[in-house]
Design an enzyme around this catalytic site. Structure first.
Site, mmCIF file in Angstrom:
data_model
loop_
_atom_site.group_PDB
_atom_site.id
_atom_site.type_symbol
_atom_site.label_atom_id
_atom_site.label_comp_id
_atom_site.label_asym_id
_atom_site.label_seq_id
_atom_site.Cartn_x
_atom_site.Cartn_y
_atom_site.Cartn_z
ATOM 1 N N SER A 27 -4.626 -3.715 -7.851
ATOM 2 C CA SER A 27 -5.075 -2.918 -8.999
ATOM 3 C C SER A 27 -5.428 -3.886 -10.111
ATOM 4 C CB SER A 27 -3.955 -1.984 -9.469
ATOM 5 O OG SER A 27 -4.172 -1.640 -10.830
ATOM 6 N N HIS A 52 -8.281 -1.410 -6.020
ATOM 7 C CA HIS A 52 -7.823 -0.152 -6.603
ATOM 8 C C HIS A 52 -8.185 -0.158 -8.090
ATOM 9 C CE1 HIS A 52 -5.002 3.298 -6.877
ATOM 10 N NE2 HIS A 52 -4.709 2.812 -8.076
ATOM 11 N N ASP A 54 -8.194 1.826 -11.667
ATOM 12 C CA ASP A 54 -7.471 2.893 -12.367
ATOM 13 C C ASP A 54 -8.279 3.415 -13.537
ATOM 14 O OD1 ASP A 54 -4.904 3.068 -10.960
ATOM 15 O OD2 ASP A 54 -4.672 0.974 -11.579
ATOM 16 N N MET A 56 -8.421 6.051 -16.556
ATOM 17 C CA MET A 56 -7.523 6.874 -17.391
ATOM 18 C C MET A 56 -8.293 7.406 -18.596
ATOM 19 S SD MET A 56 -4.131 4.503 -17.338
ATOM 20 C CE MET A 56 -3.625 3.622 -15.853
ATOM 21 N N HIS A 85 -9.046 5.604 -8.584
ATOM 22 C CA HIS A 85 -7.923 6.502 -8.846
ATOM 23 C C HIS A 85 -8.173 7.178 -10.191
ATOM 24 C CE1 HIS A 85 -3.279 6.654 -9.790
ATOM 25 N NE2 HIS A 85 -3.818 7.857 -9.680
ATOM 26 N N MET A 87 -7.213 9.264 -13.055
ATOM 27 C CA MET A 87 -6.118 9.880 -13.821
ATOM 28 C C MET A 87 -6.752 10.564 -15.021
ATOM 29 S SD MET A 87 -3.519 6.702 -13.366
ATOM 30 C CE MET A 87 -4.860 5.663 -12.838
ATOM 31 N N MET A 156 2.267 8.449 -6.047
ATOM 32 C CA MET A 156 2.627 7.593 -7.186
ATOM 33 C C MET A 156 4.117 7.271 -7.109
ATOM 34 S SD MET A 156 -0.102 7.011 -8.784
ATOM 35 C CE MET A 156 0.710 6.003 -10.018
ATOM 36 N N GLY A 161 -0.109 5.760 -15.804
ATOM 37 C CA GLY A 161 -0.506 5.454 -17.187
ATOM 38 C C GLY A 161 -0.504 3.975 -17.513
ATOM 39 N N GLY A 163 0.478 -0.274 -16.034
ATOM 40 C CA GLY A 163 0.940 -1.208 -15.020
ATOM 41 C C GLY A 163 2.308 -1.753 -15.397
ATOM 42 N N GLY A 164 2.920 -2.437 -14.465
ATOM 43 C CA GLY A 164 4.150 -3.158 -14.770
ATOM 44 C C GLY A 164 5.408 -2.319 -14.877
ATOM 45 N N ASP A 194 1.466 3.708 -4.868
ATOM 46 C CA ASP A 194 0.951 3.035 -6.071
ATOM 47 C C ASP A 194 2.007 2.993 -7.165
ATOM 48 O OD1 ASP A 194 -0.568 2.125 -8.199
ATOM 49 O OD2 ASP A 194 -1.835 3.919 -8.329
ATOM 50 N N GLY A 195 2.403 1.774 -7.531
ATOM 51 C CA GLY A 195 3.249 1.580 -8.705
ATOM 52 C C GLY A 195 4.535 0.841 -8.400
ATOM 53 N N GLY A 216 -0.497 -4.195 -8.777
ATOM 54 C CA GLY A 216 -1.204 -4.685 -9.957
ATOM 55 C C GLY A 216 -0.551 -5.928 -10.506
HETATM 56 C C1 DX5 Z 1 -0.466 3.238 -12.869
HETATM 57 C C2 DX5 Z 1 -1.620 2.824 -11.984
HETATM 58 C C3 DX5 Z 1 -1.270 1.765 -11.009
HETATM 59 C C4 DX5 Z 1 -0.859 0.464 -11.639
HETATM 60 C C5 DX5 Z 1 -0.100 -0.365 -10.669
HETATM 61 O O1 DX5 Z 1 -0.841 4.341 -13.596
HETATM 62 O O2 DX5 Z 1 -2.095 3.940 -11.247
HETATM 63 O O3 DX5 Z 1 -2.341 1.549 -10.096
HETATM 64 O O4 DX5 Z 1 -1.940 -0.269 -12.111
HETATM 65 O O5 DX5 Z 1 0.387 -1.464 -11.351
HETATM 66 P P1 DX5 Z 1 1.783 -2.126 -10.954
HETATM 67 O O6 DX5 Z 1 1.629 -2.662 -9.572
HETATM 68 O O7 DX5 Z 1 1.939 -3.191 -11.994
HETATM 69 O O8 DX5 Z 1 2.842 -1.057 -11.042
HETATM 70 ZN ZN ZN Z 2 -3.487 3.588 -9.570
#
Ligand code: DX5
Ligand code: ZN
Length: 242
Positions: A27, A52, A54, A56, A85, A87, A156, A161, A163-164, A194-195, A216
């Site tokens: 991601s 991937h 994201d 938003m 993806h 969102m 999920m 929303g 990363g990290g 994912d996540g 990510g």
């Molecule tokens: C969160 C995203 C994820 C995110 C994953 O809303 O959909 O794709 O970027 O990041 P990590 O791997 O850092 O959790």
């Molecule tokens: Zn995602």
């Protein structure tokens, strides 16, 4: 580049492009956007199977990220499938634009999409693989009636929303339940997670049934995205699971 709808959907169209699995899907959310081409090249050299992306909208989730312009730019940087993806609320308004931009896979959130059959059909008519994403607290049962129509389910493992964030442990049994249900029902849906995925949990997530594993920060935080992607991809190889 995904195909675009003709006047009528073509029932004989080839299957949308999905990666061989298991696959690592970096991601780019936490990548350095001032050097995006380098980030993409490094993750690809490290063995990524797809990217991937994201999207938003600041409504469904409290963050704003990228739109079709950036997807189109990334499509020019890589030949790997692009997994978009969404969102966002009202995804039907934007699906065709993302498909035109190069999305090979498009997922919408169950929580944001009241008419899922219509939306899934729209994704497929645009030539992309269709997925539905579930937040960690949304029960699997909400997908029961649409599972046969899906190319993939995106589970999920953090609230979407940002990363990290940290992997929510109860999602592990949810992956296993979905895997059992997919196998028992003969559905073709792949399972994407994912996540919060990193070297500490990627093997267990794979073993519980995930086919596509999104990472990510585990890839893009720090200085060596190629090495970090390679370490995760190596953990997905059966030989390394002992
Ligand atoms: C969160 C995203 C994820 C995110 C994953 O809303 O959909 O794709 O970027 O990041 P990590 O791997 O850092 O959790
Ligand atoms: Zn995602």
């Amino acid at each position: 580049m995904a195909r675009l709808p003709k006047e009528k959907p073509d029932p004989a169209r080839p299957a949308a492009r999905l990666p061989d699995t298991p696959a690592l899907a970096p991601s780019i959310l936490t990548a350095d956007f001032s050097h995006l081409a380098d980030a993409i090249a490094a993750a690809e050299a490290g063995g990524a199977g797809l990217f991937h992306l994201d999207v938003m909208d600041g409504h469904f989730v409290p963050n704003l990220t990228i739109g079709p312009l950036i997807v189109e730019a990334i499509d020019r940087l890589t030949g790997l499938p692009l997994d978009v993806h969404l969102m966002i609320e009202r995804p039907d308004l934007y699906i065709e634009r993302f498909a035109r931009a190069g999305a090979d896979m498009i997922s919408v959130h169950q929580e944001a999409t009241p008419h899922l059959h219509r939306t899934v059909q729209l994704i497929r008519d645009c030539g992309a693989a269709a997925g539905v994403a579930l937040n960690p607290s949304t029960p699997l049962a909400t997908l029961h009636d649409i599972l046969p129509d899906l190319d993939y389910v995106l589970l999920m493992s953090v609230d979407p929303g940002f990363g990290g964030q940290r992997f929510i442990p109860t999602v592990m049994t949810k992956i296993a339940s979905l895997k059992r249900h997919v196998d028992d029902s003969g559905a073709r849906a792949r399972i994407e997670v994912d996540g919060g995925i990193g070297t500490d949990n990627i093997v267990a997530i794979r073993e519980h049934g995930a086919d596509i594993l999104v990472a990510g920060s585990a890839v893009f935080d720090g200085h060596d995205p190629k090495g970090r992607a390679r370490a995760l991809v190596d953990l997905l190889k059966p030989a390394r699971r002992g």
